[in-house]
Design a protein around this motif. Sequence first.
Motif, PDB file in Angstrom:
ATOM      1  N   SER A  69       0.893  -1.364   0.013  1.00 58.87           N
ATOM      2  CA  SER A  69      -0.117   0.030   0.108  1.00 58.87           C
ATOM      3  C   SER A  69       1.063   1.042   0.060  1.00 58.87           C
ATOM      4  O   SER A  69       1.953   1.266   0.893  1.00 58.87           O
ATOM      5  CB  SER A  69      -0.833   0.007   1.339  1.00 58.87           C
ATOM      6  OG  SER A  69      -1.453   1.178   1.506  1.00 58.87           O
ATOM      7  N   PRO A  70       0.374   2.237  -0.827  1.00 62.39           N
ATOM      8  CA  PRO A  70       1.406   3.326  -0.902  1.00 62.39           C
ATOM      9  C   PRO A  70       1.392   4.110   0.639  1.00 62.39           C
ATOM     10  O   PRO A  70       2.092   5.376   0.665  1.00 62.39           O
ATOM     11  CB  PRO A  70       0.662   4.330  -1.981  1.00 62.39           C
ATOM     12  CG  PRO A  70      -0.202   3.389  -2.788  1.00 62.39           C
ATOM     13  CD  PRO A  70      -0.601   2.352  -1.835  1.00 62.39           C
ATOM     14  N   GLN A  85       2.985   1.597  -8.708  1.00 60.68           N
ATOM     15  CA  GLN A  85       2.474   0.654  -7.617  1.00 60.68           C
ATOM     16  C   GLN A  85       3.065  -0.490  -7.670  1.00 60.68           C
ATOM     17  O   GLN A  85       3.418  -1.196  -8.920  1.00 60.68           O
ATOM     18  CB  GLN A  85       1.106   0.725  -7.560  1.00 60.68           C
ATOM     19  CG  GLN A  85       0.404   1.677  -6.776  1.00 60.68           C
ATOM     20  CD  GLN A  85      -0.914   1.357  -6.483  1.00 60.68           C
ATOM     21  OE1 GLN A  85      -1.789   2.143  -7.027  1.00 60.68           O
ATOM     22  NE2 GLN A  85      -1.249   0.135  -6.122  1.00 60.68           N
ATOM     23  N   PHE A  88      -0.940  -4.846  -8.227  1.00 60.32           N
ATOM     24  CA  PHE A  88      -1.520  -5.106  -9.588  1.00 60.32           C
ATOM     25  C   PHE A  88      -0.301  -5.084 -10.749  1.00 60.32           C
ATOM     26  O   PHE A  88      -0.776  -4.666 -11.748  1.00 60.32           O
ATOM     27  CB  PHE A  88      -2.641  -3.960  -9.825  1.00 60.32           C
ATOM     28  CG  PHE A  88      -3.401  -3.870  -8.487  1.00 60.32           C
ATOM     29  CD1 PHE A  88      -3.876  -2.609  -8.171  1.00 60.32           C
ATOM     30  CD2 PHE A  88      -3.883  -4.846  -7.740  1.00 60.32           C
ATOM     31  CE1 PHE A  88      -4.627  -2.324  -7.145  1.00 60.32           C
ATOM     32  CE2 PHE A  88      -4.827  -4.809  -6.838  1.00 60.32           C
ATOM     33  CZ  PHE A  88      -5.230  -3.392  -6.426  1.00 60.32           C
TER      34      PHE A  88
ATOM     35  N   PHE C 163      -8.949  -4.076  -1.812  1.00 61.99           N
ATOM     36  CA  PHE C 163      -7.940  -3.335  -2.558  1.00 61.99           C
ATOM     37  C   PHE C 163      -8.284  -1.828  -2.286  1.00 61.99           C
ATOM     38  O   PHE C 163      -7.216  -1.176  -2.359  1.00 61.99           O
ATOM     39  CB  PHE C 163      -8.334  -3.654  -4.177  1.00 61.99           C
ATOM     40  CG  PHE C 163      -7.574  -4.999  -4.645  1.00 61.99           C
ATOM     41  CD1 PHE C 163      -8.383  -5.402  -5.611  1.00 61.99           C
ATOM     42  CD2 PHE C 163      -6.929  -5.683  -3.796  1.00 61.99           C
ATOM     43  CE1 PHE C 163      -7.868  -6.558  -6.175  1.00 61.99           C
ATOM     44  CE2 PHE C 163      -6.282  -6.709  -4.235  1.00 61.99           C
ATOM     45  CZ  PHE C 163      -6.618  -7.456  -5.619  1.00 61.99           C
ATOM     46  N   SER C 166      -6.821  -0.765   1.446  1.00 61.45           N
ATOM     47  CA  SER C 166      -5.276  -0.866   1.503  1.00 61.45           C
ATOM     48  C   SER C 166      -4.810   0.427   0.869  1.00 61.45           C
ATOM     49  O   SER C 166      -3.620   0.280   0.881  1.00 61.45           O
ATOM     50  CB  SER C 166      -5.047  -2.221   1.091  1.00 61.45           C
ATOM     51  OG  SER C 166      -5.071  -2.538  -0.048  1.00 61.45           O
ATOM     52  N   ALA C 167      -5.602   0.960   0.075  1.00 66.31           N
ATOM     53  CA  ALA C 167      -4.995   2.114  -0.733  1.00 66.31           C
ATOM     54  C   ALA C 167      -4.522   1.648  -1.859  1.00 66.31           C
ATOM     55  O   ALA C 167      -3.652   2.630  -2.355  1.00 66.31           O
ATOM     56  CB  ALA C 167      -4.132   2.953   0.141  1.00 66.31           C
ATOM     57  N   ASN C 168      -4.301   0.380  -2.240  1.00 65.56           N
ATOM     58  CA  ASN C 168      -3.685   0.001  -3.468  1.00 65.56           C
ATOM     59  C   ASN C 168      -4.427   0.591  -4.580  1.00 65.56           C
ATOM     60  O   ASN C 168      -3.949   0.682  -5.688  1.00 65.56           O
ATOM     61  CB  ASN C 168      -3.452  -1.571  -3.416  1.00 65.56           C
ATOM     62  CG  ASN C 168      -2.465  -1.903  -2.554  1.00 65.56           C
ATOM     63  OD1 ASN C 168      -1.180  -1.484  -2.777  1.00 65.56           O
ATOM     64  ND2 ASN C 168      -2.750  -2.549  -1.498  1.00 65.56           N
TER      65      ASN C 168
END
Lengths: 230, 341, 249
Positions: A69-70, A85, A88, C163, C166-168
Amino acid sequence: MLETDFTALLLTVKLAIITSVLLVIICFPIAWLLANYKGRFKPYFEAIIALPLVLPPTLLGFYLLVAFSPNTLLGEVWHNLTGHQLAFSFSGIILGSLIYSLPFVMQPLLVGFNQVNSQYNNAAIALGFSTSKRFFFLLIPLLKSTILSAFSLGFAHTLGEFGLVLMIGGNIPGETQVVSIALYDHVEALNYQAAHELSLILFAISFICLVLLFKFNRSNLGFRGKNASN
Amino acid sequence: MLQININLALKHFVLDVQFEVEQGIIVGVFGPSGAGKSSLLAAISGVSAGQSVTNRQQNIANLAPDKRGMSLQLQACPLFPHLDVLGNLSFACKHRPKNNNQLALNETVSLLGISDLLNREVSSLSGGEQQRIVFARTLLLGQNIILLDEPFSALDWVKKQRLLWAIKYLAKNKNITFIMVSHSLKELSYCADKMLQLKQGKMTRFGDTEIISQQINNEQGTTHFSFLNFQQPRRLSEHNLTKVSLIDSQQVLYINQFDEKSSYKICVNANDISVSLKLERNSSCINTLQCILVSFQRQQYEVLLFLDVDGQSLLCSLNPLAWQQLGVTTGQTLYAHLHAI
Amino acid sequence: MSMLYNRVSYYFWFVLLLTISSVSAKENLHIAVASNFKAPLEQLLSEAPFVDDIEITLSAGASGVLYSQIIHGAPFDMFFSADAKRPALLKQKELIIKGSIHTYATGVLAFWQPELDSKNNYIAIANPRSSPYGEAAKYYNEHTLKTDLSFVLAHNITQAFQFVDSANAGQGIVALASLKAAYQQQADAKYLAYKVIPADQHPAITQQVVVLKSTNNLASANKVLSYILSPSVQSEIAELGYLKVCSQC
């Protein structure tokens, strides 16, 4: 459906090759250090290395999702470095695969080093060969077939990776949709025909890999000549 | 000058050895199994750390094994399986640490007589052949101090002689110091300049070989032997024998197996000698020497005779019954029949 | 004499044990439930009036997996699917009790963007191929939203929520129920940063339940069914983030 399946196969093979090559490069010196280390923390190091064997892939995937996570350190650093990122992305699943398949590459290397140490390395040290000479001219040639089996094992294991990629992949064709995910997709969508076809191909690839692995693993420690099947 | 000062606690005893040797000397380390001989070599070579070893006034105790200027050939010193015999030897030549001793490959091969083994695969060698190649490899590393741990245990005496002679040759001509461990007193007596006896980690004797091996020889329970020095070998091919003359003497011996490249001395086991008061003309023994009984030593199951053959010592071991039957006294002239030489 | 005694006592204990195991105080019911409804179902059943009379075992999983298990003979009594497709297939295969398909909840979609100026270009939805939530989200996007953000497909609606949580992914089309449940657990303002997508802008996300033909306990199954479909329980379900099933409207 066939085109995305083909993409998934290519992606999976690409992932497996890159992961295994990276793992061999990373694990070789670590296995060397660990095999020569006789301190009291040795069991702890060995346990850490074996952890991905024991932990469920979904657990690994879940914590990687959090780590990517960023908002957390790893994700932030990666984003600053690359602008992309980890979740993904292909890089993200490579990172996941490195952790997931690490014990499968490390174990054969550790065994190989222990064998070489007990027989050849100790004698070479006593004779007075320097560390770099032993590493490049003795250990690597002797461990050629061990390296190959470590690579093959890592490759075969990564081919079958599922739980981890499911958690962090995002199912993006050409990027993170590996064969196991595509297969799961077909089953979930009740497209059993496509699932059968894809399974068969994956089964065939895995089987061929393992046959090659066992065929070339005949020689232990780079032995030459007739007694190679020792 | 190599100065050794080892004080190392091992599992069952303390290894306590101090000695010094000049460059180019051969030291034989003798002792029973478990006396600490291998541990001693390991301590000297730096495999066990922190012992005081100085070479030419330089303290090398804290240097890594590859920087000490010495090679230790362990008892378990296998050839590298991924190379053939020549490959193993070339490996040593190619990767030797930089130093002044550059033994050439072909020189070493002819010295040890191993040219017929060069193209063999490592796995096809017998135990004895392996040991000869391993020794060659160690020499080719070119160090000036070489430590050997039971290097010739799988070789018969004839092959061994060649290699022991090679050690003497190298020590003298290339100024290499050898420290050799063996549980065979015969081997060490044959080639070492100095002998060190180790018992339970303690250095019980250290000195010139002639003296020390004689002392050890006299101890109860050891197998007794002596060396006779000779010269002028002449080959008698029709009988497959070599005729040699004893030094400072007219007496001759006929030897079965004689290697040009070996020391001119023959090892005679004390058990292989029979003694008589009179010289028998019609006898099958071709090696009879006239000698004088200097003294004898009665032990529990044997009697040791110390004979003098024109200035050289010859040891003979007799069963007490045989001694009784012989019925001689010191000072008498006897005839020693040497069997099995 | 003693041999006869032994025989008799063995038989006695055998029969006793047999009857004890079958004469239980409770009826047994084995229910398969889609993962996203497991927690609500557990909660609701624990408050049911028959909680002491019926021993209920829940098996949660992906609807597709549960469906496969059922058609291969898994011994479930009821199946709470996350969609209508699989109950229909089961009906086709004649594996259900006649007339036992009912909608127990209708899913509500929400567009969730925890951070308003997020530069994260990923939008997470459930995989349309296997999830009715995903299918609805895809329809909504094609007809209304028409975004050019990159789509990330989660393997179920809960993962789509993960998703974004989790801030992705910067935003996502998730189940309202997930947001409400998350807010219940942790009163974080980010779980309120959503907009409900009107039900007429996407195909209905009907979640249906069936009673399987293989059930041994039809009576208990029907009890559970009527309980879940009862008005009070239905409003409770709506409160959790679902559309109210209007049998009257």
